[in-house]
Structures are given as C-alpha cells and as structure tokens.
Design a protein around this motif. Structure first.
Motif, PDB file in Angstrom:
ATOM      1  N   VAL A   1      41.450  24.255  40.201  1.00 39.73           N
ATOM      2  CA  VAL A   1      40.144  23.732  40.620  1.00 39.73           C
ATOM      3  C   VAL A   1      40.050  23.859  42.142  1.00 39.73           C
ATOM      4  CG1 VAL A   1      38.708  21.665  40.762  1.00 39.73           C
ATOM      5  CG2 VAL A   1      39.962  22.183  38.656  1.00 39.73           C
ATOM      6  N   ASN A   2      38.913  24.365  42.618  1.00 40.80           N
ATOM      7  CA  ASN A   2      38.699  24.658  44.036  1.00 40.80           C
ATOM      8  C   ASN A   2      39.592  25.796  44.534  1.00 40.80           C
ATOM      9  OD1 ASN A   2      36.694  22.613  44.530  1.00 40.80           O
ATOM     10  ND2 ASN A   2      38.358  21.101  44.474  1.00 40.80           N
ATOM     11  N   GLY A   3      40.046  26.639  43.601  1.00 32.88           N
ATOM     12  CA  GLY A   3      40.908  27.759  43.978  1.00 32.88           C
ATOM     13  C   GLY A   3      40.138  28.879  44.644  1.00 32.88           C
ATOM     14  N   ARG A   4      40.910  29.759  45.326  1.00 33.08           N
ATOM     15  CA  ARG A   4      40.321  30.881  46.071  1.00 33.08           C
ATOM     16  C   ARG A   4      41.057  32.169  45.719  1.00 33.08           C
ATOM     17  NH1 ARG A   4      42.160  26.111  47.858  1.00 33.08           N
ATOM     18  NH2 ARG A   4      43.083  26.808  49.824  1.00 33.08           N
ATOM     19  N   LEU A   5      40.301  33.155  45.266  1.00 31.92           N
ATOM     20  CA  LEU A   5      40.850  34.464  44.932  1.00 31.92           C
ATOM     21  C   LEU A   5      40.466  35.448  46.026  1.00 31.92           C
ATOM     22  CD1 LEU A   5      42.025  36.734  43.117  1.00 31.92           C
ATOM     23  CD2 LEU A   5      39.837  36.725  41.871  1.00 31.92           C
ATOM     24  N   ALA A   6      41.472  36.045  46.676  1.00 27.22           N
ATOM     25  CA  ALA A   6      41.234  37.025  47.740  1.00 27.22           C
ATOM     26  C   ALA A   6      41.638  38.405  47.226  1.00 27.22           C
ATOM     27  CB  ALA A   6      42.042  36.659  48.979  1.00 27.22           C
ATOM     28  N   ILE A   7      40.666  39.289  47.065  1.00 32.71           N
ATOM     29  CA  ILE A   7      40.912  40.637  46.560  1.00 32.71           C
ATOM     30  C   ILE A   7      41.013  41.594  47.742  1.00 32.71           C
ATOM     31  CG2 ILE A   7      40.042  42.507  45.116  1.00 32.71           C
ATOM     32  CD1 ILE A   7      38.508  40.391  43.500  1.00 32.71           C
ATOM     33  N   ILE A   8      42.131  42.306  47.832  1.00 35.33           N
ATOM     34  CA  ILE A   8      42.342  43.221  48.957  1.00 35.33           C
ATOM     35  C   ILE A   8      42.645  44.654  48.490  1.00 35.33           C
ATOM     36  CG2 ILE A   8      43.118  41.417  50.528  1.00 35.33           C
ATOM     37  CD1 ILE A   8      46.020  42.395  49.956  1.00 35.33           C
ATOM     38  N   GLY A   9      42.620  44.896  47.184  1.00 41.09           N
ATOM     39  CA  GLY A   9      42.919  46.231  46.693  1.00 41.09           C
ATOM     40  C   GLY A   9      42.275  46.493  45.352  1.00 41.09           C
ATOM     41  N   MET A  10      42.298  47.765  44.960  1.00 37.34           N
ATOM     42  CA  MET A  10      41.654  48.189  43.714  1.00 37.34           C
ATOM     43  C   MET A  10      42.572  49.072  42.897  1.00 37.34           C
ATOM     44  SD  MET A  10      37.894  49.087  45.307  1.00 37.34           S
ATOM     45  CE  MET A  10      38.601  50.268  46.475  1.00 37.34           C
ATOM     46  N   GLN A  11      43.879  48.792  42.934  1.00 34.27           N
ATOM     47  CA  GLN A  11      44.826  49.632  42.214  1.00 34.27           C
ATOM     48  C   GLN A  11      44.599  49.571  40.706  1.00 34.27           C
ATOM     49  OE1 GLN A  11      48.972  49.303  43.449  1.00 34.27           O
ATOM     50  NE2 GLN A  11      48.331  48.582  45.467  1.00 34.27           N
ATOM     51  N   GLY A  12      43.947  48.505  40.240  1.00 32.76           N
ATOM     52  CA  GLY A  12      43.655  48.368  38.823  1.00 32.76           C
ATOM     53  C   GLY A  12      42.191  48.597  38.482  1.00 32.76           C
ATOM     54  N   GLY A  13      41.484  49.328  39.332  1.00 36.27           N
ATOM     55  CA  GLY A  13      40.087  49.655  39.026  1.00 36.27           C
ATOM     56  C   GLY A  13      39.084  48.883  39.856  1.00 36.27           C
ATOM     57  N   VAL A  14      37.828  49.346  39.805  1.00 32.62           N
ATOM     58  CA  VAL A  14      36.784  48.805  40.678  1.00 32.62           C
ATOM     59  C   VAL A  14      35.727  47.988  39.945  1.00 32.62           C
ATOM     60  CG1 VAL A  14      37.084  50.664  42.336  1.00 32.62           C
ATOM     61  CG2 VAL A  14      35.380  50.926  40.528  1.00 32.62           C
ATOM     62  N   LYS A  15      35.655  48.098  38.608  1.00 35.94           N
ATOM     63  CA  LYS A  15      34.621  47.386  37.865  1.00 35.94           C
ATOM     64  C   LYS A  15      35.258  46.502  36.799  1.00 35.94           C
ATOM     65  CE  LYS A  15      30.966  50.836  38.468  1.00 35.94           C
ATOM     66  NZ  LYS A  15      29.972  51.709  37.777  1.00 35.94           N
ATOM     67  N   GLY A  16      34.967  45.216  36.866  1.00 30.49           N
ATOM     68  CA  GLY A  16      35.498  44.274  35.897  1.00 30.49           C
ATOM     69  C   GLY A  16      34.439  43.280  35.492  1.00 30.49           C
ATOM     70  N   GLU A  17      34.670  42.571  34.385  1.00 32.05           N
ATOM     71  CA  GLU A  17      33.720  41.564  33.910  1.00 32.05           C
ATOM     72  C   GLU A  17      34.151  40.191  34.409  1.00 32.05           C
ATOM     73  OE1 GLU A  17      32.544  39.930  29.571  1.00 32.05           O
ATOM     74  OE2 GLU A  17      32.106  42.044  29.942  1.00 32.05           O
ATOM     75  N   LEU A  18      33.215  39.480  35.031  1.00 32.84           N
ATOM     76  CA  LEU A  18      33.504  38.174  35.613  1.00 32.84           C
ATOM     77  C   LEU A  18      32.884  37.072  34.762  1.00 32.84           C
ATOM     78  CD1 LEU A  18      34.507  36.359  37.948  1.00 32.84           C
ATOM     79  CD2 LEU A  18      32.308  36.797  39.084  1.00 32.84           C
ATOM     80  N   ASN A  19      33.710  36.118  34.340  1.00 35.51           N
ATOM     81  CA  ASN A  19      33.229  34.951  33.615  1.00 35.51           C
ATOM     82  C   ASN A  19      32.754  33.923  34.638  1.00 35.51           C
ATOM     83  OD1 ASN A  19      32.901  32.527  32.208  1.00 35.51           O
ATOM     84  ND2 ASN A  19      34.551  33.001  30.773  1.00 35.51           N
ATOM     85  N   ILE A  20      31.465  33.938  34.924  1.00 40.22           N
ATOM     86  CA  ILE A  20      30.930  33.050  35.957  1.00 40.22           C
ATOM     87  C   ILE A  20      31.049  31.589  35.526  1.00 40.22           C
ATOM     88  CG2 ILE A  20      28.843  32.451  37.261  1.00 40.22           C
ATOM     89  CD1 ILE A  20      28.010  35.370  37.052  1.00 40.22           C
TER      90      ILE A  20
END
Length: 326
Positions: free
Chosen positions: A230-249
């Motif tokens: 809860v209140n977590g932060r995801l920092a994305i700095i690379g795309m080694q696993g692809g550029v398009k993904g589905e986000l569960n908002i």
C-alpha cells in the motif's frame, strides 16, 4: 584519436575501432582524456540500431567514462586541466577523448581508482534519481530490485542498505544471488525457479515491497503491481521484457500506488546536472567512507569492445564490464 564506431548496425562485430576527429569542447564543456568507459545495455541497443543518440550528442557509444581533464571550454570554472574525473555522457565514452558538459562531471571519489570510477556515473545517477529522488525510499522500507547482479542492481543494493532499507533482489542463478547477498541483499529470489510475487509476500508478511526498481517493463508489469505494498512506488527504467503491457488500474487504485518511468540519456542538461549534483552530495561520501563501492566484473581493452558486448549480452557478468584505453 581513436573511437569505437558503428558503420552499420548489427552484432558485436559491428563495433569498429577507428581513427576519428578529436572532439572540441564547446561553451560550458571540458575535454576529457578517457581512461575507461563502461558497457551499458543502451550501448548494445545503439549497436543494434534501436537506440540512436539524442540530437547533438556524440555518435559513438558510451554513456559514462573516467579520465583526466585535457582542456577547458569557454565559460567553465571550478575544474582544472589534469583533474581526475568521471562523467555522465549522452554518448562518446568509447573513445580516447570526449567533450562533456561541466555539469555532468564528478571528481573521482576518494578510495576509488581512476579506471574503476568509470563504473559509477550511469548507475549512481540512475539509482539515486529513481529510487530516492522519484520514489523516495525511506529507512525501514523494502526495496525490490530486478536484476540484482547487474550494474544498476549492485549499486541499488548498496545505496538502499546504506539508508537503512531492506533489500530484495531477483537474479537468475545461485551464484549471482550469493554476490547480491555479499553486497547486503536480504531477500534472494531466483526468478528461474521462484515466483517473485509469492516470495515477496512471504518475506514481508503479505505487506509487499514499498519500492520496486524494474528493468523488464511489460513482462513484469502486472506482477510488479501485485508485489507493491500500500502506497508503493514502481520505478520502470528498462524494457527488456517488452514495451506494451496490461495495467490493472483497480489494483493500483486499491494500493494507492504510483508508477514512474524514466530515462536518463535524453534529459535536458539542467536535469542531468541536478541529478549529478545530488549524487555528488549524497552518494560520493558513501564511496569515500567505503560503505558503497563500484562492482566491476572485468576490464577489457576498448579496442576489443565487441568481446565486452558479448559478455554483457550473455548476462554472465556481475556488476559492470569496463573498457580501458591504456
């Protein structure tokens, strides 16, 4: 001078050590005589033709270097010819000389030799800007680092431990996880054999990671959100696993979590200078005190950059692979 050129995109053999014109430092720049550079994934992408330098940058690969100042351009103060420095670059590190904006220079830290200092600028600036300036990791929180044995990962482990965080890492072998443990990692996850979502849940009593530093992008997006506290932060700095993904908002909203995505190379000079200044203020004292150190897997001649790229692409290394001019 000589530099690594890329006449045509391709495999490691596309890297050619060739004679090229010397760079000339412009307004606010210095000329650095390069002692060493380091190999980054971005260099591999540039060699393959997928990641062109930003406008005005050197066409040669290399996003960081160490060396000695050979000349000062107009308007530069605070530096002198002969100073030993390392630098964050937009390109040009795979060369005997490179012109660098003065705001992207750092002194070689006390206790670090000139060559190994080349392993520091890109990783220190990436980790400090993402984990601390954007994601605000605090003492007592849990940081999950994907690719813990990489150059970025080895620096993230050390900096997070230095501020009193718990560190979880993923890596692909027991040997790499053992090296991460030596640097201070607390929670070791072999992504080939374990589900990192389940392992983070067990290790944190179901709370999850407060900050996740991710180099994979699309492939890990959903599972990263599952792993956030809860209140977590995801920092994305690379795309080694692809550029398009589905986000569960809905999952993101339920955790009141945040996602950031940043790159460093194409940022405006002022933003880079601010990051470099913050690294000098916060990270350099830790290096001088021996709490943090560069992790170098091996040093190879810069003229043999192709061999260094093969090492990095095989992912058998821990920390950074350096290219040395001498």
């Amino acid at each position: 001078m000589h530099a690594i050129t890329i006449p045509e995109p391709g495999g490691p053999e596309a890297l050619v050590w060739d004679e090229v014109p010397d760079p000339v430092p412009g307004e606010g720049e210095v000329l650095v005589e390069v002692a060493a550079s380091a190999v980054n994934r971005a260099d591999v992408l540039q060699r393959q033709g997928f990641y062109n330098p930003p406008p005005g940058a050197s066409p040669y690969p290399g996003l960081e270097c160490s060396g000695r100042i050979a000349a000062l351009g107009p308007g530069v103060s605070g530096w002198a010819v002969g100073d030993e420095v390392c630098a964050l670059l937009a390109g040009g590190g795979y060369a005997e000389k490179v012109a660098v904006p003065a705001g992207q220079l750092l002194p070689v830290p006390e206790g670090v030799d000139l060559v190994r200092a080349a392993a520091l600028p890109e990783v220190a600036c990436t980790v400090w800007s993402n984990v601390f300036m954007v994601s605000h990791l605090r003492p007592g929180e849990t940081l999950l680092v994907h690719g813990g044995s990489s150059g970025i990962g080895t620096m993230a482990i050390q900096l997070a431990k230095a501020v009193g965080a718990t560190v979880a890492v993923t890596a692909g072998s027991a040997q790499k996880l053992a090296r991460c443990a030596e640097l201070g990692a607390d929670i070791l996850i072999n992504y080939r054999e374990q589900d990192f979502v389940a392992e983070i849940g067990k290790a944190t009593d179901g709370a999850g990671a407060d900050v996740i530093l991710d180099n994979m992008g699309a492939k890990y997006l959903d599972r990263n959100v599952q792993s956030l506290a809860v209140n977590g932060r995801l920092a994305i700095i690379g795309m080694q696993g692809g550029v398009k993904g589905e986000l569960n908002i809905g999952a993101l909203l339920g955790k009141r979590a945040a996602i950031s995505a940043t790159s460093l190379r194409a940022r405006p000079l002022g933003e880079k200078a601010a990051i470099v200044a913050a690294v000098r203020e916060h990270v350099w004292p830790l290096l001088a005190a021996g709490q943090v150190r560069p992790v170098v897997d091996r040093e190879l001649p810069m003229s043999d950059a192709a061999a260094a790229h093969r090492v990095v692409e095989d992912s058998g290394h821990v920390g950074k692979v350096l290219l040395v001019t001498g």
